[in-house]
Design a protein around this motif. Sequence first.
Motif, mmCIF file in Angstrom:
data_model
loop_
_atom_site.group_PDB
_atom_site.id
_atom_site.type_symbol
_atom_site.label_atom_id
_atom_site.label_comp_id
_atom_site.label_asym_id
_atom_site.label_seq_id
_atom_site.Cartn_x
_atom_site.Cartn_y
_atom_site.Cartn_z
ATOM 1 N N PRO A 8 38.599 49.094 39.750
ATOM 2 C CA PRO A 8 37.524 47.898 40.224
ATOM 3 C C PRO A 8 37.302 46.843 39.338
ATOM 4 O O PRO A 8 37.388 46.995 38.256
ATOM 5 N N LEU A 9 37.439 45.811 39.801
ATOM 6 C CA LEU A 9 37.378 44.570 38.676
ATOM 7 C C LEU A 9 35.952 43.999 38.980
ATOM 8 O O LEU A 9 35.068 44.092 39.915
ATOM 9 N N THR A 10 35.407 43.260 38.014
ATOM 10 C CA THR A 10 34.099 42.753 37.786
ATOM 11 C C THR A 10 34.426 41.487 38.338
ATOM 12 O O THR A 10 35.479 40.995 38.634
ATOM 13 N N THR A 11 33.268 40.874 38.693
ATOM 14 C CA THR A 11 33.399 39.205 39.216
ATOM 15 C C THR A 11 34.092 38.402 38.114
ATOM 16 O O THR A 11 34.843 37.711 38.458
ATOM 17 N N THR A 12 33.713 38.578 36.777
ATOM 18 C CA THR A 12 34.447 37.646 35.996
ATOM 19 C C THR A 12 35.961 37.876 35.781
ATOM 20 O O THR A 12 36.856 36.774 36.005
ATOM 21 N N GLU A 13 36.326 39.247 36.039
ATOM 22 C CA GLU A 13 37.778 39.440 36.050
ATOM 23 C C GLU A 13 38.561 38.886 37.209
ATOM 24 O O GLU A 13 39.389 38.335 37.317
ATOM 25 N N LYS A 14 37.851 38.953 38.544
ATOM 26 C CA LYS A 14 38.397 38.658 39.722
ATOM 27 C C LYS A 14 38.519 36.967 39.705
ATOM 28 O O LYS A 14 39.625 36.347 40.220
ATOM 29 N N ALA A 15 37.535 36.263 39.019
ATOM 30 C CA ALA A 15 37.586 34.703 38.751
ATOM 31 C C ALA A 15 38.764 34.300 37.840
ATOM 32 O O ALA A 15 39.564 33.451 38.309
ATOM 33 N N ARG A 16 38.850 34.894 36.984
ATOM 34 C CA ARG A 16 39.977 34.949 36.004
ATOM 35 C C ARG A 16 41.469 35.031 36.484
ATOM 36 O O ARG A 16 42.162 34.194 36.436
ATOM 37 N N ILE A 17 41.344 36.042 37.286
ATOM 38 C CA ILE A 17 42.820 36.423 38.163
ATOM 39 C C ILE A 17 43.054 35.247 38.994
ATOM 40 O O ILE A 17 44.184 34.769 39.308
ATOM 41 N N ALA A 18 42.188 34.906 39.863
ATOM 42 C CA ALA A 18 42.051 34.118 40.857
ATOM 43 C C ALA A 18 42.508 32.443 40.340
ATOM 44 O O ALA A 18 43.462 31.764 40.969
ATOM 45 N N GLY A 19 42.002 32.352 39.150
ATOM 46 C CA GLY A 19 42.416 30.959 38.454
ATOM 47 C C GLY A 19 43.948 31.086 37.954
ATOM 48 O O GLY A 19 44.531 30.176 38.261
ATOM 49 N N LEU A 20 44.304 32.147 37.523
ATOM 50 C CA LEU A 20 45.838 32.213 37.022
ATOM 51 C C LEU A 20 46.706 32.284 38.410
ATOM 52 O O LEU A 20 47.807 31.758 38.449
#
Length: 60
Positions: A8-20
Amino acid sequence: MSNHQDPPLTTTEKARIAGLVARMCKREMAGPGRVHQADLQRRVDRILDDARERQAKAGK
């Protein structure tokens, strides 16, 4: 993109992956197969690896 082995990913990790992923899409629009994207994929893999480590530590 979700894999049953992914933690499970944190909100920050999800946002970083979405940006990449957005950057990967932008590069792909420059020309299919013309742009090397391994650097961005490595960054996504590193985020997932860190999340797996965090999950393993929390499970102990």
